[in-house]
Scaffold this motif. Structure first.
Motif, mmCIF file in Angstrom:
data_model
loop_
_atom_site.group_PDB
_atom_site.id
_atom_site.type_symbol
_atom_site.label_atom_id
_atom_site.label_comp_id
_atom_site.label_asym_id
_atom_site.label_seq_id
_atom_site.Cartn_x
_atom_site.Cartn_y
_atom_site.Cartn_z
ATOM 1 N N MET A 128 0.833 -1.206 0.000
ATOM 2 C CA MET A 128 0.000 0.000 0.000
ATOM 3 C C MET A 128 0.867 1.255 0.000
ATOM 4 S SD MET A 128 -2.946 1.275 -0.192
ATOM 5 C CE MET A 128 -4.107 -0.004 0.165
ATOM 6 N N GLN A 129 2.013 1.217 0.639
ATOM 7 C CA GLN A 129 2.903 2.376 0.659
ATOM 8 C C GLN A 129 3.380 2.722 -0.750
ATOM 9 O OE1 GLN A 129 3.380 -0.273 2.688
ATOM 10 N NE2 GLN A 129 2.839 0.564 4.681
ATOM 11 N N ASP A 130 3.677 1.693 -1.566
ATOM 12 C CA ASP A 130 4.069 1.947 -2.951
ATOM 13 C C ASP A 130 2.956 2.638 -3.717
ATOM 14 O OD1 ASP A 130 6.584 0.781 -2.717
ATOM 15 O OD2 ASP A 130 5.816 -1.211 -3.184
ATOM 16 N N ARG A 131 1.741 2.216 -3.477
ATOM 17 C CA ARG A 131 0.602 2.809 -4.174
ATOM 18 C C ARG A 131 0.389 4.260 -3.742
ATOM 19 N NH1 ARG A 131 -1.950 -2.719 -3.439
ATOM 20 N NH2 ARG A 131 -1.845 -3.566 -5.533
ATOM 21 N N VAL A 132 0.525 4.530 -2.441
ATOM 22 C CA VAL A 132 0.344 5.901 -1.946
ATOM 23 C C VAL A 132 1.402 6.824 -2.536
ATOM 24 C CG1 VAL A 132 0.463 7.359 0.118
ATOM 25 C CG2 VAL A 132 -0.813 5.223 0.176
ATOM 26 N N ILE A 133 2.631 6.389 -2.567
ATOM 27 C CA ILE A 133 3.707 7.202 -3.130
ATOM 28 C C ILE A 133 3.491 7.418 -4.625
ATOM 29 C CG2 ILE A 133 6.173 7.228 -3.646
ATOM 30 C CD1 ILE A 133 6.580 5.900 -0.901
ATOM 31 N N ALA A 134 3.050 6.370 -5.331
ATOM 32 C CA ALA A 134 2.804 6.505 -6.771
ATOM 33 C C ALA A 134 1.673 7.489 -7.051
ATOM 34 C CB ALA A 134 2.493 5.143 -7.372
ATOM 35 N N VAL A 135 0.619 7.449 -6.249
ATOM 36 C CA VAL A 135 -0.477 8.406 -6.428
ATOM 37 C C VAL A 135 0.028 9.825 -6.174
ATOM 38 C CG1 VAL A 135 -2.654 9.195 -5.421
ATOM 39 C CG2 VAL A 135 -2.342 6.788 -5.959
ATOM 40 N N ASN A 136 0.883 9.981 -5.183
ATOM 41 C CA ASN A 136 1.450 11.302 -4.897
ATOM 42 C C ASN A 136 2.328 11.775 -6.054
ATOM 43 O OD1 ASN A 136 2.092 13.626 -3.580
ATOM 44 N ND2 ASN A 136 3.393 12.670 -2.059
ATOM 45 N N VAL A 137 3.093 10.872 -6.640
ATOM 46 C CA VAL A 137 3.954 11.241 -7.769
ATOM 47 C C VAL A 137 3.110 11.672 -8.966
ATOM 48 C CG1 VAL A 137 5.582 10.312 -9.466
ATOM 49 C CG2 VAL A 137 5.927 9.866 -7.055
ATOM 50 N N VAL A 138 2.037 10.938 -9.246
ATOM 51 C CA VAL A 138 1.170 11.309 -10.367
ATOM 52 C C VAL A 138 0.532 12.679 -10.103
ATOM 53 C CG1 VAL A 138 -0.953 10.717 -11.594
ATOM 54 C CG2 VAL A 138 0.753 8.966 -11.156
ATOM 55 N N THR A 188 1.772 15.111 -8.267
ATOM 56 C CA THR A 188 2.827 16.115 -8.403
ATOM 57 C C THR A 188 3.154 16.355 -9.874
ATOM 58 O OG1 THR A 188 3.734 15.460 -6.272
ATOM 59 C CG2 THR A 188 5.175 16.714 -7.728
ATOM 60 N N ASN A 189 3.197 15.281 -10.658
ATOM 61 C CA ASN A 189 3.436 15.437 -12.094
ATOM 62 C C ASN A 189 2.319 16.242 -12.747
ATOM 63 O OD1 ASN A 189 5.852 14.118 -12.137
ATOM 64 N ND2 ASN A 189 5.043 12.195 -12.891
ATOM 65 N N THR A 190 1.105 16.056 -12.289
ATOM 66 C CA THR A 190 -0.015 16.819 -12.837
ATOM 67 C C THR A 190 0.163 18.309 -12.552
ATOM 68 O OG1 THR A 190 -1.462 14.924 -12.516
ATOM 69 C CG2 THR A 190 -2.517 17.047 -12.842
ATOM 70 N N VAL A 191 0.608 18.636 -11.364
ATOM 71 C CA VAL A 191 0.858 20.044 -11.020
ATOM 72 C C VAL A 191 1.952 20.617 -11.928
ATOM 73 C CG1 VAL A 191 1.725 21.587 -9.223
ATOM 74 C CG2 VAL A 191 0.100 19.792 -8.643
ATOM 75 N N VAL A 192 3.006 19.851 -12.154
ATOM 76 C CA VAL A 192 4.096 20.317 -13.015
ATOM 77 C C VAL A 192 3.606 20.488 -14.451
ATOM 78 C CG1 VAL A 192 6.342 19.679 -13.978
ATOM 79 C CG2 VAL A 192 5.899 19.353 -11.557
ATOM 80 N N ILE A 193 2.788 19.555 -14.928
ATOM 81 C CA ILE A 193 2.254 19.645 -16.288
ATOM 82 C C ILE A 193 1.396 20.903 -16.446
ATOM 83 C CG2 ILE A 193 0.649 18.554 -17.908
ATOM 84 C CD1 ILE A 193 1.692 15.838 -16.758
ATOM 85 N N ILE A 194 0.541 21.161 -15.472
ATOM 86 C CA ILE A 194 -0.295 22.366 -15.532
ATOM 87 C C ILE A 194 0.574 23.620 -15.522
ATOM 88 C CG2 ILE A 194 -2.029 23.726 -14.294
ATOM 89 C CD1 ILE A 194 -3.215 21.058 -13.310
ATOM 90 N N ALA A 242 -2.097 21.355 -6.160
ATOM 91 C CA ALA A 242 -0.998 20.907 -5.301
ATOM 92 C C ALA A 242 -1.462 20.764 -3.858
ATOM 93 C CB ALA A 242 0.172 21.886 -5.395
ATOM 94 N N LEU A 243 -2.259 21.707 -3.388
ATOM 95 C CA LEU A 243 -2.787 21.617 -2.023
ATOM 96 C C LEU A 243 -3.721 20.414 -1.871
ATOM 97 C CD1 LEU A 243 -3.480 25.373 -1.295
ATOM 98 C CD2 LEU A 243 -1.706 23.943 -0.273
ATOM 99 N N LEU A 244 -4.569 20.196 -2.865
ATOM 100 C CA LEU A 244 -5.457 19.033 -2.816
ATOM 101 C C LEU A 244 -4.674 17.731 -2.863
ATOM 102 C CD1 LEU A 244 -8.364 20.197 -5.136
ATOM 103 C CD2 LEU A 244 -8.420 19.901 -2.659
ATOM 104 N N ASN A 245 -3.608 17.703 -3.643
ATOM 105 C CA ASN A 245 -2.760 16.512 -3.720
ATOM 106 C C ASN A 245 -2.123 16.219 -2.364
ATOM 107 O OD1 ASN A 245 -1.323 14.372 -4.990
ATOM 108 N ND2 ASN A 245 0.446 15.716 -5.163
ATOM 109 N N PHE A 246 -1.666 17.249 -1.685
ATOM 110 C CA PHE A 246 -1.072 17.072 -0.370
ATOM 111 C C PHE A 246 -2.099 16.533 0.628
ATOM 112 C CE2 PHE A 246 -0.315 18.945 3.862
ATOM 113 C CZ PHE A 246 0.824 18.247 4.190
ATOM 114 N N LEU A 247 -3.281 17.131 0.635
ATOM 115 C CA LEU A 247 -4.321 16.670 1.557
ATOM 116 C C LEU A 247 -4.750 15.232 1.252
ATOM 117 C CD1 LEU A 247 -6.525 19.864 1.865
ATOM 118 C CD2 LEU A 247 -4.972 18.901 3.573
#
Length: 91
Positions: A32-42, A44-50, A70-75
């Motif tokens: 589950m930790q791998d999945r949480v980190i991967a969701v966070n990476v996606v 963050t990438n979305t924020v960078v793309i925007i 970015a704030l929603l991604n963090f929450l």
């Protein structure tokens, strides 16, 4: 289009490809930790793309959308982590 605009759009395309590759880790992550980190990476990438699109299209107002996302991604990352700890998903 100028060279800078092309470079920014190419970088955004590279981040899109990277996000698609990371989706594999979300689906097939062994823990589950791998999945949480991967969701966070996606996220963050979305924020960078925007942000890259905002710079390429010279639209500073779109950066506000990136900041809110970015704030929603963090929450979301905090909420998912808290949920997995409460359910005993952390070893």
């Amino acid at each position: 289009m100028t060279l800078v605009t092309d470079a920014l759009l190419a970088a955004a395309a590279a981040f899109v490809v990277l996000s698609v590759v990371i989706v594999y880790r979300i689906v097939r992550g062994p823990t589950m930790q791998d999945r949480v980190i991967a969701v966070n990476v996606v996220g963050t990438n979305t924020v960078v793309i925007i942000a890259l699109f905002a710079a390429a299209l010279d639209s500073p107002g779109v950066l506000d959308i990136a900041l809110v996302y970015a704030l929603l991604n963090f929450l979301m990352s905090i909420a998912i982590s808290k949920f997995t700890v409460e359910r005993g998903g952390v070893m």
